[in-house]
Design an enzyme around this catalytic site. Structure first.
Site, PDB file in Angstrom:
ATOM      1  N   LYS A  81      85.471  95.716   6.950  1.00 50.12           N
ATOM      2  CA  LYS A  81      84.462  95.144   6.052  1.00 50.12           C
ATOM      3  C   LYS A  81      84.259  95.940   4.766  1.00 50.12           C
ATOM      4  CE  LYS A  81      81.636  92.502   9.298  1.00 50.12           C
ATOM      5  NZ  LYS A  81      80.253  92.216   9.759  1.00 50.12           N
ATOM      6  N   ASP A 117      76.335  87.724   6.408  1.00 49.27           N
ATOM      7  CA  ASP A 117      75.520  88.222   7.526  1.00 49.27           C
ATOM      8  C   ASP A 117      74.040  88.215   7.164  1.00 49.27           C
ATOM      9  OD1 ASP A 117      77.619  88.667   9.275  1.00 49.27           O
ATOM     10  OD2 ASP A 117      77.949  90.727   8.590  1.00 49.27           O
TER      11      ASP A 117
END
Length: 464
Positions: A81, A117
Site C-alpha cells: 500500500k 478505506d
C-alpha cells in the site's frame, strides 16, 4: 496476457472484456472477488476480478504491465500500500495524507492512486447511525489501519481523537501528521500505561489493532470494564471472526457495536464506482453485503423470501405476485394469525391488546422456520422486536420494502382495517411511525428495495 502469470490458482484462465484485480502477497484468501464479481454480474458488465500474487520486487513491473495490457482497475493490499505510490502517475490528496493507496484507477499515462478505506469506514458508520462531526473518539492501536481511521475522523469533523498505543512514538507520529493536516490540535497520542488520563465521558471507540484475529486472543488492552464502559458505540475493524473479544466486551456492557465487514464492503463499492464511473444502488449494495456474509460466515437462513416494511409498502401485492412467478407458497402473517385466532386483527387489538398480538407474531415466526419455498409478508410491527427480527433472518432472506410517506398515505388512506391509523391525522401518524421504524427495518433486513418507483415487475426483479 503476461499479467495473468501472476494470477493465483483457479484464476489463470479468466476471460472477460475487462479485467479488475488485486495485488498482494499473500492473497489467496481475499474476499474481493465476491464483491466485484457480484457487482459485475448484477450490472451485466463483462468484467472479472483476479487476485494476483505479486512480490515486492515485481510490484513496479506488474503495475506497468497491468496498465499496458488494459487492466481496468486494481486494488492494492499488504504489503504494497505504501510502496505502490512510487509506480503511479498521480496520488489523491487523501491517500497522500494517509500514506497508503488501496485503489488504482486508469488515467492518461498510468494509474492514479486512491484510498477508499477511509470513506468506506465513514460510510459504514453512517449506515449504523454514527456521525463523526463533533464526535469524541478513542482509537485503540496505531498500526497500519489507524492512520486511515485518524484521517477519517479529522476529515469528517471529529472534535477530539485519542490514539492509545503501547508504542507512544507511533501514536504521536499519526497525531502530529493529522494535526498538521487540520492546522489545529484535534488528535492526541496516549501511551497505554497512561490511559486513565483520558477524561471521563462517552466516546466512539474504534478498535484498530489485529488483536482478536486469532483464537485465544484477549482484549487489545487490559483496561477493565470501567474504561470500555466509556464507549457509547464500538467498532472493530476485524470482520473474521464476526465476534472478537472487543465486540463481546461491548455486548456485555450493553454498548452497540459492529465489526469491520461493512468497511470491507464499502471500500470495495467505492473502488468499483471509481473504475466504472457509476453509482451502485442501495439494493445492490445490500446484495453484495449478503454475498460477503455468506462467503465468510456461511449461509444460515432458509430459502424463503421474507418481506418487511411499513403498512402500504406493497408487501401483500408484491408478495402474491412474486410467489406466483416463482411457484412459491404465499403466507401473510396477519392472515395466518387471524385464521389461528378466529378473529380479525382489529378485534385482537381491541379485545386482547397489542402486546398479545405481538406475542402471536413471534410464535408464528418460530413455526415458519420449518417452511421452505415461501414468500412471507409480515405485519408492519412484526420486525420491531429484536427477537422477531433475528428469527426472520433464520426463516429466509429478508427484504425491506420502502415507500415514501406520500405514496404510503395514498395507498392506505381508505383502509378501515388499520388499527394504528384510526386517529385524527393519519398522515402525520404515518410520517412519525416511518421515522421511528425506518432504522429498525433497515437493521432487520438483508436487502432494501423501493416500491414507490418502477413497475411491479421491476420491483420483483430487484428481489429475485
Amino acid at each position: 496476457m503476461e499479467i495473468m502469470k501472476y494470477a493465483i490458482q483457479g484464476y489463470e484462465d479468466v476471460a472477460a472484456e475487462h479485467l479488475l484485480g488485486i495485488f498482494g502477497n499473500p492473497i489467496k484468501h481475499t474476499l474481493s472477488p465476491v464483491i466485484h464479481d457480484t457487482l459485475s454480474d448484477a450490472l451485466g458488465l463483462s468484467e472479472r476480478y483476479v487476485p494476483f500474487c505479486v512480490k515486492d520486487e515485481d510490484l513496479s513491473r506488474c503495475v506497468k504491465l497491468a496498465y499496458d495490457e488494459g487492466v481496468l482497475g486494481l486494488n492494492i493490499t499488504v504489503p504494497h500500500k505504501q510502496h505502490v505510490m512510487e509506480s503511479l502517475v498521480n496520488v489523491d490528496i487523501a491517500a497522500k495524507t494517509i500514506g497508503a493507496v488501496n485503489t488504482l484507477v486508469r488515467v492518461e499515462g498510468g494509474y492514479k492512486g486512491y484510498n477508499t478505506d477511509m470513506p468506506g469506514l465513514a460510510k459504514a458508520l453512517e449506515t449504523e447511525g454514527i456521525a463523526l462531526k463533533d464526535e469524541t473518539v478513542i482509537m485503540l492501536g496505531a498500526g497500519g489501519a489507524a492512520r486511515a481511521v485518524a484521517y477519517m475522523c479529522v476529515s469528517y469533523g471529529a472534535k477530539q481523537v485519542y490514539i492509545v498505543n503501547r508504542t507512544f512514538a507511533r501514536a504521536q507520529a499519526i497525531a502530529d501528521d493529522m494535526n498538521a493536516f487540520t492546522e489545529k490540535t484535534v488528535v492526541q497520542a496516549v501511551a497505554s500505561e497512561d490511559y486513565q488520563s483520558i477524561p471521563d465521558g462517552k466516546y466512539l471507540m474504534i478498535q484498530c489493532t489485529s488483536v482478536g484475529l486469532h483464537e485465544g486472543d484477549g482484549m487489545p488492552f487490559d483496561f477493565g470494564d470501567a474504561f470500555y464502559a466509556m464507549a457509547k458505540a464500538g467498532v472493530d475493524l476485524i470482520y473474521n471472526p464476526a465476534q472478537t473479544p472487543f465486540l463481546k466486551e461491548m455486548a456485555k456492557l450493553g454498548v452497540p457495536a459492529v465489526n469491520g465487514l461493512k468497511m470491507l464492503l464499502y471500500q470495495g463499492i467505492l473502488a468499483y464506482e471509481l473504475w466504472n464511473n457509476l453509482k451502485v444502488s442501495e439494493a445492490l449494495t445490500d446484495k453484495v453485503y449478503l454475498a460477503l456474509q455468506d462467503a465468510i460466515y456461511g449461509k444460515k437462513r432458509g430459502d424463503n423470501i421474507v418481506l418487511i416494511g411499513y403498512m402500504g409498502a406493497g408487501k401483500t401485492t408484491v408478495g402474491k405476485a412474486l410467489a406466483k412467478k416463482l411457484g412459491y407458497e404465499f403466507i401473510d402473517t396477519d392472515l395466518y394469525i387471524e385464521a389461528q385466532e378466529g378473529m380479525t386483527i382489529p378485534d385482537i387489538f381491541e379485545k386482547k391488546g397489542e402486546a398479545y398480538f405481538r406475542a402471536l407474531e413471534t410464535d408464528v415466526i418460530r413455526k415458519l422456520r420449518e417452511k421452505t419455498h415461501c414468500v412471507i409478508a409480515t405485519g408492519g410491527g412484526l420486525p420491531l422486536r429484536k427477537e422477531n427480527s433475528d428469527l426472520l433472518k433464520e426463516v429466509g432472506t429478508v427484504y425491506y420494502l420502502m415507500a415514501d410517506a406520500d405514496t404510503t398515505y395514498a395507498r392506505v388512506k381508505h383502509c378501515t382495517n388499520r388499527p394504528l391509523l384510526q386517529c385524527d391525522d393519519p398522515y402525520a401518524k404515518i410520517q412519525a411511525m416511518m421515522k421511528e421504524r425506518g432504522p429498525v427495518y433497515a437493521r432487520a433486513c438483508h436487502i432494501r428495495v423501493r416500491t414507490d418507483h418502477g413497475t411491479l415487475e421491476e420491483v420483483m426483479d430487484e428481489i429475485k
